[in-house]
Design a protein around this motif. Structure first.
Motif: not given
Length: 103
Positions: A31, A50, A53-57, A95-97, A100
């Motif tokens: 990014r 990691h 958070l996603s790389e975009a976040d 993980g992210r899932r 969330k």
């Protein structure tokens, strides 16, 4: 643990030479962060960033240590990890899932 051990900027614990550790690009390489600033973290701290958070976040909203520390999941992680010895390394919790779903 020695006095001159580096300090993990995320959890504020010393990083002894025997502790798993790695460099974190504040802006992900994919990014635009290639060649940008990095920080030395405990491997468990790096893994947790990691996992959540996603790389975009990371690029958009969490490109500083101060910003990372404000993320609700990471703030809870920091509070938890602060009670562990500096050389502690364990499994990354989720993980992210999973994050969330718990929100």
């Amino acid at each position: 643990m020695r006095e001159d051990d580096p300090i993990c900027p995320l959890c504020a614990r010393p990083i002894p030479p025997e502790a798993p550790q790695s460099l974190h690009h504040l802006v992900p390489k994919l990014r635009g962060g290639k060649g940008g600033p990095t920080v030395l973290l405990h491997q468990i701290c790096h893994n947790e960033i990691h996992a959540v958070l996603s790389e975009a976040d990371l690029a958009r909203s969490y490109a500083t240590i101060d910003a990372l520390r404000t993320h609700p999941h990471l703030a809870r992680f920091i509070s938890w990890i602060a009670k562990r010895p500096p050389e502690f390394h364990g499994k990354t919790t989720g993980g992210r899932r999973a994050w969330k779903r718990r929100r």
